[in-house]
Design a protein around this motif. Structure first.
Motif, short mmCIF file in Angstrom:
data_model
loop_
_atom_site.label_atom_id
_atom_site.label_comp_id
_atom_site.label_asym_id
_atom_site.label_seq_id
_atom_site.Cartn_x
_atom_site.Cartn_y
_atom_site.Cartn_z
N ALA A 117 0.76 -1.30 -0.02
CA ALA A 117 0.06 -0.10 -0.10
C ALA A 117 0.76 1.32 0.12
O ALA A 117 1.79 1.29 0.74
CB ALA A 117 -0.97 0.13 1.33
N ARG A 118 0.82 2.04 -1.08
CA ARG A 118 1.55 3.23 -1.07
C ARG A 118 0.71 4.46 -1.40
O ARG A 118 -0.28 4.38 -2.19
CB ARG A 118 2.56 3.06 -2.12
N PHE A 119 1.20 5.59 -1.03
CA PHE A 119 0.38 6.76 -1.39
C PHE A 119 0.91 7.41 -2.66
O PHE A 119 2.10 7.85 -2.91
CB PHE A 119 0.60 8.04 -0.32
N GLN A 335 5.46 -4.46 6.77
CA GLN A 335 5.91 -5.25 5.56
C GLN A 335 5.26 -4.77 4.50
O GLN A 335 5.55 -4.83 3.14
CB GLN A 335 5.66 -6.87 5.99
N TRP A 336 3.76 -4.24 4.59
CA TRP A 336 3.27 -3.85 3.14
C TRP A 336 2.82 -2.43 3.18
O TRP A 336 2.49 -1.94 2.04
CB TRP A 336 1.90 -4.72 3.19
N LEU A 337 2.98 -1.74 4.28
CA LEU A 337 2.70 -0.19 4.19
C LEU A 337 4.03 0.48 3.74
O LEU A 337 5.17 0.58 4.39
CB LEU A 337 2.34 0.21 5.59
N LYS A 338 4.12 0.84 2.44
CA LYS A 338 5.33 1.46 2.10
C LYS A 338 5.30 3.02 2.09
O LYS A 338 6.40 3.59 2.07
CB LYS A 338 5.37 1.16 0.59
N SER A 339 4.19 3.78 2.31
CA SER A 339 4.13 5.00 2.44
C SER A 339 3.54 5.54 3.68
O SER A 339 2.70 5.98 3.73
CB SER A 339 3.47 5.70 1.21
N ASP A 340 4.44 5.80 4.65
CA ASP A 340 4.29 6.14 6.08
C ASP A 340 5.03 7.27 6.43
O ASP A 340 6.35 7.19 6.35
CB ASP A 340 4.62 4.93 6.98
N ASP A 341 4.22 8.02 7.23
CA ASP A 341 4.85 9.36 7.67
C ASP A 341 5.24 9.28 9.27
O ASP A 341 5.47 10.25 9.81
CB ASP A 341 3.86 10.45 7.60
#
Length: 407
Positions: A117-119, A335-341
């Motif tokens: 999941a990416r933004f 592992q799946w969250l690619k766009s995290d602030d």
């Protein structure tokens, strides 16, 4: 905004558009979806397993009951029936979760494993790639809002122990344990003294297994009744130090000095510990009485395994027929969250403490990721739904204003 994300061109073929994507169909994900539904905001829940509430259905032992009274274990807008037992058995709670999803008409797609999941900055949307585990086909979703609700109990943790691979007996994790059937008369070692470890040890001893349990850390032992009183007092906004003092006084009356039997209490009080650390008190189901009589042996940390013999930190060795690791789980969100602030920490849980933990940037949220149990999941669902609903109403007003000006 989401509808305009592909402005200037068509949306990629096969991509499905949603307002909100929720990852995880446990209590946290279901609560968020229901709260959104009641505010008129559609959402889609993606779940890796083949049912809602899979932790409760597929990875808990048969005797488990909720440790909190039912009033503390209801999801938003759906209190338990008056006829429901005060402390729900596992199967009753599973049926409650299934009924909850049906009651609010929640859209849940099962056997969808989120791979990434990416933004997308250009589109202002979250792009979520999944695999349908039933068919092996890949799927792609796009949404303005993403809720991480896969929880803290996603992947089992088994420590590395020298020689464990050569142990000839049965080795399993707590998530694979169901009953003590077949363990009667056998020497069984339970590794881990949290709620699962303590209750599994009791289950084994009750069935006639020669049971030992490894207790490495300090712990607070409470009863269901004492802990529910603590929860009630917390609801009246009593200070934590006072709740701790009341709980510890009652525990001393019920249990006496637990350190005499290898169960040392932490310096921090039980309720303060729950609020400020990842640790939970252990709700006693009868294990302590069997420890006092010697039916369950308390042992120190295991160092190594030699055949069927386990060596402990005190140098002693004992043979066992089976080992149950009640050593917890880890979150796989990172592992799946690619766009995290920075909303999610390296451990896969919320980086920030309550009550600032649930909201990130770019429409990212997390539910049930701050170790506050079912009550915390309910609060997160309401916070998230209200925030998304408010944003949507604000955007609708802006869009209506632009239309009036253009006319």
């Amino acid at each position: 905004m989401a509808q305009q994300a592909a402005e200037g061109g068509q949306r990629p073929a096969g991509e499905e558009q949603e307002e909100v994507i929720i990852v995880g169909a446990g209590p946290s994900g279901l609560a968020a979806a229901a709260c959104l539904s009641l505010r008129g905001v559609p959402s889609l829940v993606l779940e890796r397993d083949d049912c809602v509430g899979s932790l409760w259905r597929n990875r808990t032992y048969d005797r488990v009951r909720l440790h909190l009274a039912k009033q503390h274990c209801a999801l938003p807008h759906a209190p338990h029936d008056a006829a429901t037992p005060t402390y729900l058995p596992r199967d009753d709670f599973v049926r409650y979760l299934e009924g909850y999803a049906a009651r609010f008409g929640l859209r849940v797609r099962l056997r969808r494993e989120v791979r990434e999941a990416r933004f997308d900055e250009a589109r202002g949307e979250w792009v979520v790639d999944t695999v349908d585990l039933a068919t092996g086909k890949t799927e792609r979703y796009a949404a303005r809002h993403l809720v991480a609700a896969a929880g803290e109990n996603d992947e089992k943790v088994v420590p590395e122990v020298p020689g464990l691979e050569g142990f000839p007996g049965k080795v399993l994790h707590a998530c694979e344990y169901r009953t003590a059937k077949g363990m009667e008369g056998k020497a069984v070692l339970v590794v881990g003294s949290g709620n699962s470890g303590m209750e599994i040890a009791y289950d084994l001893a009750e069935a006639g297994a020669a049971t030992s349990i490894i207790v490495r850390s300090e712990l607070h032992l409470v009863t269901k009744e004492i802990w529910n009183l603590a929860m009630t007092l917390y609801g009246y906004h009593l200070p934590l130090w006072l709740i701790d003092r009341i709980v510890l006084l009652m525990c001393h009356v019920v249990f006496g000095d637990t350190s005499r039997y290898g169960l040392r209490r932490p310096a921090i009080g039980p309720f303060s510990m729950k609020i400020n650390t990842p640790a939970y008190p252990v709700v006693d189901v009868g294990t302590y009485a069997r420890i006092r009589t010697g039916e369950i042996q308390v042992l120190p940390e295991m160092r190594s395994v030699h055949g069927n013999v386990v060596e402990f930190a005190d140098g002693k060795r004992r043979p066992f027929d089976a080992i149950v690791f009640a050593t917890g789980y880890r979150s796989t969100t990172k592992q799946w969250l690619k766009s995290d602030d920075g909303l999610i920490g390296e451990d896969g849980m919320a980086r920030r403490r309550f009550p600032e933990h649930w909201k990130g940037k770019n429409g990212l949220y997390c539910a049930g990721m701050v170790r506050r149990g079912l009550y915390g999941s309910c609060e997160d669902g309401e916070f998230i739904a209200e925030d998304i609903s408010s944003k949507k109403k604000h955007q609708t007003k802006l869009d209506d204003g632009h239309e009036k000006k253009s006319n």
